[in-house]
Design an enzyme around this catalytic site. Structure first.
Site, PDB file in Angstrom:
ATOM      1  CG  PHE A  19     -22.523  11.103  17.238  1.00  0.00           C
ATOM      2  CD1 PHE A  19     -21.712  10.452  16.324  1.00  0.00           C
ATOM      3  CD2 PHE A  19     -22.355  12.473  17.415  1.00  0.00           C
ATOM      4  CE1 PHE A  19     -20.747  11.160  15.584  1.00  0.00           C
ATOM      5  CE2 PHE A  19     -21.420  13.184  16.687  1.00  0.00           C
ATOM      6  CZ  PHE A  19     -20.610  12.525  15.776  1.00  0.00           C
ATOM      7  CB  ALA A  71     -30.293  15.286  25.789  1.00  0.00           C
ATOM      8  CB  SER A 115     -26.147  22.525  23.417  1.00  0.00           C
ATOM      9  OG  SER A 115     -26.178  23.126  22.131  1.00  0.00           O
ATOM     10  CE1 TYR A 141     -30.870  19.240  22.700  1.00  0.00           C
ATOM     11  CE2 TYR A 141     -29.418  20.954  21.865  1.00  0.00           C
ATOM     12  CZ  TYR A 141     -29.598  19.721  22.459  1.00  0.00           C
ATOM     13  OH  TYR A 141     -28.504  18.972  22.818  1.00  0.00           O
TER      14      TYR A 141
END
Length: 315
Positions: A19, A71, A115, A141
């Site tokens: 993406f 990832a 993130s 995560y």
């Protein structure tokens, strides 16, 4: 030292068919970079390299900058130790191995796409995360991203390879999936929803703005080490987000007021507390350090990015 131009800079993009990686690679190529893309599966013009490889040598030849986007994302919580080991292998050990070999090949800059989850899941009202805020990741995560950051710092500390860590919040744009895609579906149906009283604040970042920041980090001419937060610089409530999405579909929003406390209680009773936290909680980022250090501003306005996201459905 890298030049301020992207002409002839060799860039390795992992996860180049994903993406983010796909749009990033296209932008870098248009800017004159010589891009090597990798993915776990063979695609035209892309090297098939498993994330757990011990040999990145053929992908690192002639590379000035590595951008590690690949990832294992959308990681569910699990008590399965074998699954946790898989997450660690892909999200922590793999980037550390790549960084070690990048250092050995003389790569000048290693850009790691982390993130906001490496910092946590929420912020108190009007107390946004900053680039130097304490990190307290809560889910599997987020912990893997924070562990990766620490592993990369240890691997590259004292070397000639610069480490740039970018922490985005939720990323949206053409082709987005997951929770944001579900929100788009609700907005398109324009059902009456009880979100008229929701006044939380959350940071988001459009794909175009995130790519713009990454490209800025690639071409930054001065030595660059550090952690950078990124967003649209326009924090929104769930109410504003639904309203903007609905209007992007050419419809008049049908949101009516209802006590947020009762919605939170109902969601908790139904076992949907995590969803309620995202809909009604705060998660804000202060990107002033990023803007000042990199002389960067998000080039795409929030409303324009939402409209592009909606328009892409018909293309």
């Amino acid at each position: 030292m890298l030049s301020g131009s992207l002409e002839n800079i060799g860039v390795l993009v992992t996860g180049s068919t994903g993406f983010i990686g796909q749009v990033l690679s296209q932008n870098l190529i248009r800017s004159g970079c010589e891009v090597t893309g990798t993915a776990t599966k063979k695609r035209p013009g892309v090297l098939a390299v498993p994330l757990t490889t011990d040999d990145w040598g053929h992908a690192l030849e002639g590379i000035d900058t590595v951008i590690h986007c690949a990832a294992l994302a959308h990681v569910p919580e699990s008590k399965d130790e074998s699954f946790k080991a898989q997450v660690r292998a892909l999200n922590v050990e793999a980037p550390a191995t790549l960084a070690r070999q990048a250092k050995e090949h003389g790569v000048k800059r290693f850009i790691f796409l982390s993130s906001v989850k490496a910092m946590g899941e929420s912020t108190p009202p009007n107390s946004p995360y900053r680039n130097n805020s304490e990190c307290s990741p809560e889910d599997l995560y987020g912990k893997s991203k924070r562990d990766a950051e620490l592993a990369l710092k240890k691997e590259l500390e004292g070397s000639a390879t610069e480490l740039v860590i970018i922490r985005p919040p939720l990323v949206y744009g053409p082709g987005v999936k997951g929770n944001f895609k579900a929100l788009m579906g609700l907005a398109k149906k324009n059902l009456p929803l009880p979100f008229g009283s929701v006044e939380n604040k959350r940071s988001l970042v459009s794909l175009d703005n995130l790519v713009s920041l990454i490209v800025t980090c690639v071409k930054h001419p001065e030595p660059l080490n550090g952690t950078f937060l990124v967003s649209d610089d326009h924090d929104v409530s769930s109410k504003e987000l639904f309203e903007t999405l609905t209007r992007a579909y050419g419809k008049d929003p049908k949101l009516w007021p209802f006590p947020v406390s009762l919605m939170k209680l109902g969601a908790t009773i139904l076992g949907k507390k995590n969803i309620a936290d995202r809909l009604f909680g705060n998660l804000q980022l202060d990107i002033s350090h990023t803007k000042k250090t990199l002389n960067w501003e998000p080039p795409v306005a929030f409303e324009d990015a939402i409209q592009k996201c909606v328009n892409s459905e018909n293309q």
